[in-house]
Design an enzyme around this catalytic site. Structure first.
Site, PDB file in Angstrom:
ATOM      1  N   LYS A  60      77.332 -97.715   8.965  1.00 37.05           N
ATOM      2  CA  LYS A  60      76.204 -97.195   9.741  1.00 37.05           C
ATOM      3  C   LYS A  60      75.260 -98.321  10.102  1.00 37.05           C
ATOM      4  O   LYS A  60      75.216 -99.384   9.449  1.00 37.05           O
ATOM      5  CB  LYS A  60      75.456 -96.103   8.979  1.00 37.05           C
ATOM      6  CG  LYS A  60      74.871 -96.521   7.625  1.00 37.05           C
ATOM      7  CD  LYS A  60      73.517 -97.169   7.666  1.00 37.05           C
ATOM      8  CE  LYS A  60      72.949 -97.456   6.270  1.00 37.05           C
ATOM      9  NZ  LYS A  60      71.740 -98.323   6.289  1.00 37.05           N
ATOM     10  N   PRO A 117      81.511-104.640   4.647  1.00 41.08           N
ATOM     11  CA  PRO A 117      80.918-105.563   3.671  1.00 41.08           C
ATOM     12  C   PRO A 117      79.907-104.851   2.769  1.00 41.08           C
ATOM     13  O   PRO A 117      79.252-103.883   3.180  1.00 41.08           O
ATOM     14  CB  PRO A 117      80.222-106.600   4.558  1.00 41.08           C
ATOM     15  CG  PRO A 117      80.976-106.560   5.847  1.00 41.08           C
ATOM     16  CD  PRO A 117      81.360-105.122   6.030  1.00 41.08           C
ATOM     17  N   ALA A 134      76.548-104.834  -0.115  1.00 42.74           N
ATOM     18  CA  ALA A 134      75.192-105.406  -0.219  1.00 42.74           C
ATOM     19  C   ALA A 134      74.720-105.874   1.144  1.00 42.74           C
ATOM     20  O   ALA A 134      74.138-106.941   1.291  1.00 42.74           O
ATOM     21  CB  ALA A 134      75.165-106.559  -1.220  1.00 42.74           C
ATOM     22  N   GLY A 140      73.462-103.408   3.824  1.00 35.38           N
ATOM     23  CA  GLY A 140      72.678-102.470   4.610  1.00 35.38           C
ATOM     24  C   GLY A 140      73.516-101.657   5.572  1.00 35.38           C
ATOM     25  O   GLY A 140      72.975-100.995   6.464  1.00 35.38           O
ATOM     26  N   LEU A 141      74.841-101.670   5.396  1.00 31.95           N
ATOM     27  CA  LEU A 141      75.756-100.962   6.291  1.00 31.95           C
ATOM     28  C   LEU A 141      76.236 -99.634   5.710  1.00 31.95           C
ATOM     29  O   LEU A 141      77.017 -98.925   6.355  1.00 31.95           O
ATOM     30  CB  LEU A 141      76.961-101.854   6.617  1.00 31.95           C
ATOM     31  CG  LEU A 141      76.633-103.116   7.407  1.00 31.95           C
ATOM     32  CD1 LEU A 141      77.824-104.064   7.433  1.00 31.95           C
ATOM     33  CD2 LEU A 141      76.204-102.760   8.829  1.00 31.95           C
ATOM     34  N   GLY A 142      75.797 -99.293   4.517  1.00 28.35           N
ATOM     35  CA  GLY A 142      76.097 -97.994   3.940  1.00 28.35           C
ATOM     36  C   GLY A 142      77.512 -97.819   3.437  1.00 28.35           C
ATOM     37  O   GLY A 142      77.956 -96.682   3.237  1.00 28.35           O
ATOM     38  N   GLY A 143      78.234 -98.908   3.194  1.00 29.64           N
ATOM     39  CA  GLY A 143      79.624 -98.789   2.784  1.00 29.64           C
ATOM     40  C   GLY A 143      79.812 -97.975   1.521  1.00 29.64           C
ATOM     41  O   GLY A 143      80.678 -97.091   1.459  1.00 29.64           O
ATOM     42  N   SER A 169      77.756 -95.739   0.158  1.00 30.78           N
ATOM     43  CA  SER A 169      77.372 -94.350   0.396  1.00 30.78           C
ATOM     44  C   SER A 169      78.441 -93.619   1.198  1.00 30.78           C
ATOM     45  O   SER A 169      78.757 -92.448   0.935  1.00 30.78           O
ATOM     46  CB  SER A 169      76.038 -94.291   1.141  1.00 30.78           C
ATOM     47  OG  SER A 169      74.995 -94.821   0.359  1.00 30.78           O
ATOM     48  N   ASP A 221      71.602 -92.231   1.038  1.00 29.35           N
ATOM     49  CA  ASP A 221      72.308 -92.239   2.321  1.00 29.35           C
ATOM     50  C   ASP A 221      73.587 -91.403   2.312  1.00 29.35           C
ATOM     51  O   ASP A 221      74.184 -91.186   3.369  1.00 29.35           O
ATOM     52  CB  ASP A 221      72.671 -93.671   2.719  1.00 29.35           C
ATOM     53  CG  ASP A 221      71.464 -94.483   3.160  1.00 29.35           C
ATOM     54  OD1 ASP A 221      70.401 -93.880   3.397  1.00 29.35           O
ATOM     55  OD2 ASP A 221      71.590 -95.720   3.252  1.00 29.35           O
TER      56      ASP A 221
END
Length: 310
Positions: free
Chosen positions: A17, A115, A117, A119-122, A124, A157
């Site tokens: 995201k 990736p 850590a 901020g891409l929500g992986g 979550s 998230d």
């Protein structure tokens, strides 16, 4: 999120995201922050596979899609992969099993392309995929609302990824208002060599004195005005993340030279993205930035619809 079920086995493609807008409104009594954020699901996707087993053990095998296997949280250019009981996927499935009052086992495999850590929500996204897959694989019959309530207990998230597409998220991020119409976006995303811990970024942040409203951005998304979307990007956390690592400032400068429609950090960092006029431009910009050796670089496109079951 794209879900395919073959007998009891469930395979989920679950997206990353971007935070197109992230405003910090207040600090809450429970230690969290009151947020208003506009999130958009994008490529790339992780792949989660869930298969019920005859025993009671929940096993998890996790590896990077390009062949790097996690060994005790081994670090890589893409971040760390927590193993077994420390992984949010394992914890999500265990929590669902406990809530359902069953003792069945499962074999789970997770192929990571998002990736960490970053901020891409992986993490979550993976947790949401695990809840959906376990619900189907174990035939529990939990409703979407029940899964969303459980998802909110696991992470702020996580509920978004059960809805996907584009949405305004409020509270800690768990109150979801899907956007019924959203323009398709093309972006370039860079995850620099260092990650940022979400609690650390929030610990340094200060709520907005004059919050930036989400309405102009949502109107631009609904009416297909991509240039206006770029003009209305906003992330309150960026200035605080920039104090924790010089990479945010460096990426800001790199993107300023690329002719994107707008650029900023996503989530609590450390990834940074720029919106492009087209997927073709995104591929060109990604190629130029890879040559700069500033981290993991990829072109991405948004997913307008989500959670399709085959």
């Amino acid at each position: 999120m794209y879900v395919r079920q073959i007998g009891p086995r469930v395979i989920v493609q679950t997206p990353a995201k971007l935070n197109l807008l992230l405003e910090v409104l207040a600090r809450r009594a429970d230690g969290y922050h009151e947020l208003e954020t506009v999130m958009q699901a994008i490529s790339p996707c992780d792949t989660l596979e869930f298969a019920p087993t005859a025993g009671t053990e929940i096993t998890l095998a996790c590896r990077w899609g390009w062949g790097l296997v996690s060994q005790g949280g081994e670090a890589s250019a893409f971040g760390d992969l927590p193993v077994a009981e420390k992984n949010i996927v394992w914890r999500a499935v265990a929590k669902l099993r406990e809530r359902a009052g069953i003792t069945r086992g499962a074999a789970i495999s997770l192929v990571k392309r998002i990736p960490s850590a970053a901020g891409l929500g992986g993490a979550s996204s993976d947790a949401a995929a695990a809840l959906m897959a376990a619900n189907l694989g174990w035939r529990l019959g939990f409703s979407r609302e029940q899964l969303a309530a459980l998802a909110a207990e696991i992470g702020s998230d996580v509920p978004f990824f059960l809805t996907g597409g584009a949405a305004i998220c409020r509270g800690r991020g768990e109150r979801i208002e899907p956007l019924s119409r959203s323009v398709r976006l093309a972006a370039v995303v860079v995850r620099p060599p260092v990650g940022l811990a979400t609690p650390e970024v929030f610990r340094h942040c200060r709520p907005a004195d004059e919050p930036v409203p989400a309405a102009p951005l949502c109107r631009a998304l609904a009416t297909g005005q991509v240039a206006e979307v770029g003009k209305n990007l906003h992330n309150r956390l960026e200035e605080f993340a920039a104090r924790l690592t010089p990479w945010i400032g460096r990426l800001r400068n790199e993107f300023a030279r690329q002719g994107t429609l707008g650029h900023q950090m996503t989530g609590s960092g450390s990834s940074y993205f720029g919106l492009c006029h087209s997927a073709r431009q995104a591929r060109r910009v990604a190629s130029r930035l890879r040559a700069r050796r500033i981290g993991v670089v990829f072109a991405a496109t948004s997913a307008i619809t989500n959670n399709h079951l085959e």
